[in-house]
Design a protein around this motif. Structure first.
Motif, PDB file in Angstrom:
ATOM      1  N   SER A  53       0.837  -1.200   0.000  1.00  0.00           N
ATOM      2  CA  SER A  53       0.000   0.000   0.000  1.00  0.00           C
ATOM      3  C   SER A  53       0.868   1.245   0.000  1.00  0.00           C
ATOM      4  CB  SER A  53      -0.905   0.021   1.219  1.00  0.00           C
ATOM      5  OG  SER A  53      -1.702  -1.122   1.256  1.00  0.00           O
ATOM      6  N   ASP A 181      -6.163  -1.140  -4.339  1.00  0.00           N
ATOM      7  CA  ASP A 181      -5.558  -1.690  -3.124  1.00  0.00           C
ATOM      8  C   ASP A 181      -6.502  -2.743  -2.533  1.00  0.00           C
ATOM      9  OD1 ASP A 181      -4.046  -2.233  -0.967  1.00  0.00           O
ATOM     10  OD2 ASP A 181      -3.808  -0.151  -0.307  1.00  0.00           O
ATOM     11  N   GLU A 182      -6.240  -3.995  -2.831  1.00  0.00           N
ATOM     12  CA  GLU A 182      -7.073  -5.107  -2.366  1.00  0.00           C
ATOM     13  C   GLU A 182      -8.558  -4.847  -2.599  1.00  0.00           C
ATOM     14  OE1 GLU A 182      -5.994  -6.599   1.484  1.00  0.00           O
ATOM     15  OE2 GLU A 182      -4.165  -5.407   1.485  1.00  0.00           O
TER      16      GLU A 182
HETATM   17 MG    MG Z   1      -2.183  -2.508   2.449  1.00  0.00          MG
END
Ligand code: MG
Ligand code: ATP
Lengths: 260, 307, 294
Positions: A53, A181-182
């Motif tokens: 991240s 991000d995910e």
């Molecule tokens: Mg992360």
């Protein structure tokens, strides 16, 4: 500061060299090099806390306001280094869109989630706005599901629908790059499959960087995969190659679930 | 986006034209101005009150020592004296006594709300008590005047207008404040504290006494201090029941006065600039200084709470 | 002593405390309302007060209370919003912020009689506005500003950071993120806070004694020219509010029906306060539900 070095080929979207990132005294990214190709999906994988991240958010400068945050090195994008001080972060973020782990639609109607960003970037015509709502919801395959209730709150959608709305919202302002991000980690398998499908469609037009904890997901959608470990990039190659025949011992261990 | 511009032309900040229509900057100016105004207001209050409040000593030649230590208040006599100890004593007596009464009651009720009947406490008690915090103080004074004063007169003795009436009225008034703030302090405690104590087999009372209360002490003290701040600053509710005689009370049943009540009563009919008027400003200045002290105490406790 | 027994005893005592508090306070409120309701009539609400005859009402005082409240809010809401935005979004963790915070806390804990003195000194005398609606409203602005700033700060801070990220990631400027993302999400709590503080301002008396004054000219409700001497809208005229009136009647009134007027006035004051309080809570949670769910 390097500004002359043009990317090796036109096909490179981001050329990362010697990137170091710190939170105060703690170093989160440790001297990484990475080249990310245009119109491909690049997956970033690695155990929790390895800096995925952090890296992603330094591309669109989302961490600028975090106290103690400091990024040094080069993220070459076209003919500029994104880490320099004189970057117009507002224009940058318009060009490099981002989707987060938890769906975060605005607490407004479904339609307004699309029209508000458009208005914010200067589109006023009613006709154009209505048209864009449809176009962008179609792109993420949400149109048929919500066309009858565009005026209801975005919170009335399921998690997967909300996430696709967020992707539509990111797309509607015509970015060139999508950072995710995910995006599917909070969703069930069916919603996840829809998102993966969507990404495969989008990559013709967008450069996509996808952080994921789901190795199968990376294997399914990514063209190349980068394995992060403790702030370093251990290996970055073609996805097939990475999963079938990793060069590094640590990659192999990670894939086979021996740690992380 | 099809564009022929290079990123250096698209994404690098241009030197902004000086334009009045820059919402980003204008917004910032507005917001900073408002924040700055709080400082201006505080400074203005402090400077103006200090300037007027100190005039007693350098213009009206009142001896500070006498002012603070004498109970001889006779501003209208041939040889006027300005001993303000009666009022200082009255304020402190009301404040401290009500704090002593309210602290256990308020904290006890807060414990009931958070530890014994949390669901009911949150849904019913908390809102009710928060509403009581907002009831105007003249209402408390009015009830004191119509219920409490006659009650004291008939059941206990004296005229009813008394230090005791003042203390009771102020206690009732600050009780909701102390209760809600204490409940907030207890609610802020991490739940792990409770569960680990119960897991060790402690009873509820043991958990409260040995674990929760010690952990919440800074927050509870803050609650009591803020209650005291309200008490010492309260004017009208006390003025309505305390009797307003400029005498040191011999007992709880005697009437007396406080700093706020004498200001309330005399501000209107003393001449601006006269010694009798100046001493009122001095009392105001003392109240301001006490406010500062209490704020500092609260900040000190707040800093301790974070550790 | 047996620890089970101690525990039971402690529980009993705490329950008793809570019960006593609630009972006492509830009794007080019902008492005020019960006595007052008998005095409150349409006539009471719409006739003028009298200084020495019986049968006066509270019309002017009621109007003054709302009118001063209106002006106070006109001053405070923008200031409180701006200050709250500063505290939540712009304040860095430094000395300046610490100073501003001390100032806000000091203003918030200032006795209202002291604020009233400041209003007398600065607005009434130095600026020479005299006892007036304006002086009262400005004084109450200082009283209310710290409350509003805190309300707005907390409301903005409690918006999920993911909302802010959504705005920033779409290329909104910081200021636009605040105005189009944070403030709308914070709106329900801000509104609740505003109405709650209306209740406090409405009931405040000590700060007004020497700023708005303890008298009202003979208001002419047919004259709405804001510059006319007896116009209700004139902001330069003295204005005794309802809570000041309740205090004055109780502590120095000479009318024969002191008790009636006091009972009625107090009941109206409490009712207004309850309305502010309850509507704030209901409205806040209603809007919140509308915004966040189906
Ligand atoms: Mg992360
Ligand atoms: N705001 C912050 N302040 C200080 N340290 C931070 C901050 N954000 C992240 N870190 C640290 O930087 C390191 C990398 O964090 P990052 O969030 O990039 O990890 P990640 O790979 O995304 O992990 P995950 O898979 O759990 O999301 C971690 O050690 C983390 O503790």
């Amino acid at each position: 500061m390097v500004t002359v070095a043009l990317p090796e080929t036109i096909e490179t979207a981001f050329d990362v060299q010697g990137l170091n990132i710190f939170y105060g005294a703690k170093q989160a990214i440790n001297d990484i090099d990475l080249s990310i190709k245009k119109h491909e999906i690049t997956a970033l994988i690695g155990p929790s806390g390895c800096g995925k991240s952090t890296f992603l958010r330094s591309i669109n400068r989302m961490n600028d306001d975090v106290p103690g945050f400091r990024a040094e090195g080069l993220i070459q994008y076209d003919d500029i280094n994104l880490l320099t001080d004189n970057i117009d972060t507002v224009a940058l973020r318009k060009e490099i869109g981002m989707v987060f782990q938890n769906p975060n639609p605005f607490p407004k109607s479904i339609a307004k989630n699309i029209t508000q960003p458009l208005k914010e970037h200067g589109i006023r015509s009613k006709r154009k706005l209505t048209e864009q709502v449809e176009t962008n919801l179609r792109r993420v395959g949400l149109w048929d599901e919500v066309r009858d209730r565009l005026d209801t709150s975005a919170y009335s959608l399921s998690g997967g629908q909300q996430q696709r709305l967020c992707i539509a919202r990111a797309l509607c302002i015509h970015p060139e790059v999508l950072l995710l991000d995910e995006p599917a980690s909070a969703l069930d398998p069916i919603a996840t499959a829809k998102i993966e499908d969507l990404l495969l469609h989008l990559k013709d037009h967008y450069t996509i960087i996808l952080v994921t904890h789901n190795l199968q997901q990376a294997a399914r959608v990514a063209d190349s995969t980068a394995f992060f470990y403790q702030g370093e990039v251990v290996e970055h190659t073609d996805t097939e190659q990475f999963f079938s025949n990793p060069k590094e011992k640590r990659s192999e261990d990670y894939i086979s679930g021996r740690f992380g | 986006m099809e564009t022929n511009l290079r990123a250096s032309e698209r994404l690098v900040r241009k030197s902004r034209k000086l334009s009045l229509k820059n919402p980003e900057r204008n917004g910032k100016i507005v917001v900073y101005t408002a924040a700055f105004l709080t400082v201006v207001a505080t400074l203005a209050v402090t400077v103006f009150l200090a300037q007027r409040g100190l005039q007693s000593f350098y213009m009206s030649d009142i001896n500070p020592l006498e002012f603070f230590t004498s109970t001889n208040w006779n501003p209208s006599g041939d040889n006027p004296t300005y001993g303000a100890l009666i009022f200082i004593f009255g304020s402190l007596a009301v404040t401290l006594a009500s704090a002593v009464i309210v602290a256990p009651l308020g904290i006890g009720a807060a414990i009931f709300m958070t530890e014994i009947a949390p669901s009911w406490g949150k849904k019913v008690l908390q809102p009710v008590i928060e509403i009581l915090v907002g009831i105007p103080s003249v209402i408390y004074g009015y009830i004191g005047l119509t219920v409490l004063v006659p009650f004291i007169r008939e059941q206990v003795g004296g005229s009813g207008y008394s230090l005791m009436a003042g203390i009771v009225v102020v206690s009732v008034m600050i009780l909701p404040t102390v209760t809600t703030l204490s409940a907030d302090a207890l609610n802020r405690l991490p739940n792990g504290l409770r569960s680990s104590s119960y897991a060790l087999g402690a009873t509820r009372w043991q958990t409260i006494r040995r674990v929760l209360l010690p952990a919440a002490i800074p927050g509870l003290l803050t609650a009591v201090i803020l209650g005291m701040a309200r008490a010492i600053g309260e004017a009208l509710a006390i003025q309505m029941v305390i009797g307003n005689t400029e005498l040191l009370p011999g007992s709880l049943l005697d009437p007396t006065a406080t700093m706020t009540t004498i200001i309330t009563l005399n501000m209107g009919h003393t001449t601006f600039g006269s010694a009798e008027n100046n001493v009122l400003w001095t009392l105001g200045l003392i109240l301001l200084a006490i406010s500062y002290l209490l704020v500092m105490a609260v900040r000190f406790l707040g800093a301790r709470r974070k550790i | 002593m047996n620890r089970k027994l101690t525990d039971k005893l402690a529980t009993l005592i705490f329950t008793l405390f809570a019960a006593v508090i609630v009972l006492v306070l509830a009794a007080l409120l019902s008492y005020v309302l019960y006595l007052g309701i008998q005095q409150v009539s349409w006539d009471f609400l719409t006739s003028k007060s009298s200084n020495f005859r019986a049968g006066g009402g509270i019309q002017d005082q009621l109007f003054n209370s709302f009118y001063i409240l209106l002006w106070t809010m006109i001053f405070t809401i923008p200031l409180g919003l701006a200050g709250g935005i500063y505290m939540a979004e712009y304040a860095e963790d430094n000395k300046l912020t610490a100073i501003i915070r001390v100032c806000i806390e000091t203003l918030a804990s200032l006795p209202s009689i002291v604020l009233g003195m400041f209003g007398l000194l600065v607005f009434v005398n130095t600026f020479d506005i005299g006892y007036s609606v304006l002086s009262g409203a400005l004084t109450l602005t200082i009283f209310n500003m710290p409350i509003m700033i805190r309300t707005c700060e907390n409301a903005i801070r409690s918006v999920s950071p993911q909302q802010k990220e959504a705005g920033l990631a779409l290329g909104y400027t910081h200021w636009r993120t605040i105005t189009t993302v944070l403030l709308p999400s914070a709106f329900p709590s801000i509104l609740t806070g505003i109405i709650l503080s209306c209740g406090l301002v409405f009931g405040e008396a000590a700060a007004l004694l020497y700023s708005a004054g303890m008298t009202t000219p003979n208001l002419d409700f047919g004259n709405w020219n804001p510059f006319a001497e007896t116009s209700p809208l004139n902001i330069m005229r003295p204005a005794e509010t309802l809570s000041v009136h309740v205090w004055k009647v109780n502590s120095e009134g000479i009318i024969p029906d002191i008790r009636d007027v006091a009972d009625g006035g107090a009941a109206v004051l409490v009712t207004a306060n309850l309305i502010f309080n309850i509507s704030a809570r209901l409205l806040g949670s209603w809007i919140h539900r509308k915004l966040t769910s189906k």
